[in-house]
Motif scaffolding. Structure first.
Motif, short mmCIF file in Angstrom:
data_model
loop_
_atom_site.label_atom_id
_atom_site.label_comp_id
_atom_site.label_asym_id
_atom_site.label_seq_id
_atom_site.Cartn_x
_atom_site.Cartn_y
_atom_site.Cartn_z
N THR A 1 83.89 169.54 77.24
CA THR A 1 82.69 169.18 76.46
C THR A 1 82.92 167.99 75.54
OG1 THR A 1 83.29 170.82 74.78
CG2 THR A 1 81.79 171.53 76.53
N GLU A 2 84.12 167.41 75.59
CA GLU A 2 84.40 166.20 74.83
C GLU A 2 85.57 165.48 75.49
OE1 GLU A 2 85.25 167.57 70.91
OE2 GLU A 2 87.21 168.40 71.44
N GLY A 3 85.79 164.24 75.05
CA GLY A 3 86.90 163.48 75.60
C GLY A 3 86.46 162.50 76.68
N LEU A 4 87.42 161.77 77.24
CA LEU A 4 87.12 160.68 78.17
C LEU A 4 86.36 161.15 79.39
CD1 LEU A 4 90.43 158.57 78.14
CD2 LEU A 4 88.42 158.36 76.67
N MET A 5 86.77 162.25 79.99
CA MET A 5 86.12 162.72 81.21
C MET A 5 84.67 163.11 80.94
SD MET A 5 87.41 165.73 83.77
CE MET A 5 86.48 166.25 85.21
N LYS B 1 71.50 161.70 73.02
CA LYS B 1 70.19 162.34 73.12
C LYS B 1 70.25 163.58 73.98
CE LYS B 1 68.99 159.29 76.96
NZ LYS B 1 68.18 158.12 77.39
N ARG B 2 71.27 163.68 74.85
CA ARG B 2 71.38 164.81 75.77
C ARG B 2 72.06 166.02 75.15
NH1 ARG B 2 70.82 162.70 81.13
NH2 ARG B 2 70.88 160.42 81.16
N GLY B 3 72.75 165.80 74.03
CA GLY B 3 73.51 166.88 73.43
C GLY B 3 74.95 166.93 73.90
N THR B 4 75.32 166.06 74.84
CA THR B 4 76.69 165.96 75.36
C THR B 4 77.01 164.48 75.55
OG1 THR B 4 76.39 168.05 76.55
CG2 THR B 4 78.27 166.69 77.20
N GLY B 5 78.26 164.08 75.29
CA GLY B 5 78.61 162.67 75.38
C GLY B 5 78.12 161.91 74.16
#
Length: 502
Positions: free
Chosen positions: A381-385, A403-407
């Protein structure tokens, strides 16, 4: 709580500490009504713009935030939708639509505990709302299922589904009238005639034998496993590379790309930049065609992972249900393993960086770091990938939460820094519907390409693809949606709650 906009002589917004005149109240209401018309016409960006103007004039109306939240949900901006629902509930803690919108957005992000909590609040406040009760039940059921699957995944850790597939035991009856793979030394061998027949078979909405489907997936998995996380592509002088964005299970639009642009061959190369599956109801056919072409032309066809080549997305948006309906749960598990092996990005002619989502939450990320990512897993849920799969560009400099809640969202300065740091010329990414099929941003340095026209039969957008030649000449081509069988609708295999609010 009484809505502030009901006051007759101007109100004081408690958050902004400003007086709101009756003229502002009236104009804001007019803008909201105009936005509602745009919403009904599915012109969500226009609706969001007018809801925003209404909020700026009169930030005291919970309904404005909830209306904008629903528009955000329809553009998959779930993070923004949650923020708007929070604002509505801060203004009016008992506002049912605020709980409803927040529940819907959290559910889309598979934050199911939060979603269940809010749907329970809706049902508590409106106990006769049958629709809310149904959605609460669906959400609770999905939550229990995912928790159960997490438990059994721990027990099955380290056991590869691919190693459990027994191809020799799968017999193909004489009555089967579809394409057949040849065999050499006990192994399946693919040729152009098989792939051509495969395409015809799928156009006719017929299935292939499960043995051949398994063989295609297993061969593709083997090839992807041997590739690095960042694949270098060198285009020969006699070839041309076509970069396509999301196709999302829209088989007939996908095949139209080949009809317009030529079928894959040793001189007609393709890179499909993720999100092959989900949403559309022919995801299985598309992924088998792509895997078959990868097997046939391993040096001419390239595939990258998108955020929808993941278990959580597939559970909600249709691919898991489709594979189970057409074949089996075992085949879906094999697809999940294969998706884990998909490369995360491509580097074209040493100068053009291509990933599904976008860039990163810190500066000076190097290509070597990307090459070293251990991708053989469900994305974190976090990090480069995570950021490669989920991030989006924004027009303003800097970074902000997605805006998506992720990334994240990244500005033109972030793009410039990344390209300069790695001696690159251009970022190509996908991940977002665009009215014209593509858009060029960040001073010409960031291109979004999306290849699913009239997305989900409801967005009226064009599709696009990009040509890149040996000398790095880049050109853009758009196309319209084509008819597809009326008996198969988008999202036919998706879970019930994937369509809440849409």
């Amino acid at each position: 709580m009484t809505s502030f906009h009901a006051a007759p002589k101007g109100v004081v917004d408690i958050n902004e500490r400003q007086v709101i005149t009756p003229e502002q109240v009236d104009l804001a209401e007019k803008l909201k009504n105009e936005a509602n018309v745009f919403f009904k016409e599915r012109k969500y960006d226009d609706a969001i713009r007018l809801y925003t103007e209404a909020i700026e004039l009169n930030p005291s109306v919970p309904a404005y935030y909830c209306n904008r939240a629903l528009a955000y949900i329809n553009t998959e901006a779930f993070g923004y939708a949650i923020a708007d629902a929070d604002k509505a509930l801060n203004l009016e803690p008992g506002f049912v639509k605020g709980y409803y919108r927040r529940a819907t957005a959290n559910m889309a992000l598979l934050r199911l505990k939060e979603s269940v909590r809010d749907f329970r609040m809706v049902v508590k406040r409106v106990p006769k709302d049958a629709d809310a009760r149904k959605k609460l039940t669906e959400c609770e059921k999905m939550h229990r299922r995912i928790e159960f699957e997490k438990a059994i995944e721990f027990d099955e850790e380290g056991r590869s589904v691919a190693d459990q597939i027994d191809l020799p035991s799968m017999t193909v009856d004489d009555s089967y009238d579809g394409p057949r793979l040849a065999t050499e030394n006990g192994h399946g061998v693919i040729d152009k005639a098989f792939v051509d027949a495969l395409l015809t078979r799928f156009r006719d909405q017929k299935a292939i034998h499960r043995k051949y489907a398994y063989q295609i997936i297993l061969e593709a998995k083997k090839m992807f496993t041997e590739q690095p996380s960042l694949v270098d592509i060198t285009i020969p002088e006699e070839a041309r590379l076509t970069v396509c964005g999301d196709v999302h299970g829209q088989l007939f639009d996908f095949l139209n790309i080949f009809d317009l642009n030529g079928y894959p061959s040793p001189t007609n190369w393709y890179l499909f930049n993720g999100d092959f599956v989900d949403r559309g109801s022919f995801s299985l056919e598309i992924i088998l065609i792509l895997f078959a072409y990868k097997w046939l032309y391993p040096n001419s066809v390239y595939l990258a992972r998108g955020n929808h080549e993941t278990n959580n997305m597939n559970k909600v948006y249709g691919f898991e249900g489709e594979v189970k309906a057409k074949f089996s749960e075992t085949m879906f598990k094999l697809f999940a393993e294969t998706f884990n092996a998909l490369p995360l990005g491509h580097l074209i002619q040493e100068k053009i960086f291509v990933v599904h989502g976008g860039l990163f939450s810190r500066d000076n990320v190097s290509l070597d770091e990307i090459r070293q990512i251990n991708r053989f897993m469900q994305p974190p849920t976090e990090g480069l990938m995570c950021e490669i799969l989920w991030s989006d560009p924004q027009p303003l400099p800097g970074r902000r939460p997605s805006k998506r809640g992720t990334g994240i969202e990244f500005g033109p300065d972030v793009t410039e820094n990344f390209l300069n740091h790695n001696n690159l010329d251009l970022l190509i990414r996908s991940h977002e519907v665009k009215d014209e099929g593509y858009v060029i941003e960040h001073n010409g340095k960031c291109v979004t390409v999306f290849s699913a026209p009239n997305y989900c039969d409801r967005m009226d957008n064009l599709g696009a693809y990009i040509h890149i030649t040996h000398d790095r000449k880049v050109s853009y081509h758009t196309f319209k949606a084509v008819p597809h069988p009326n008996n198969v609708k988008p999202m036919q295999y998706a879970s019930q709650f994937s369509q809440f609010g849409l």
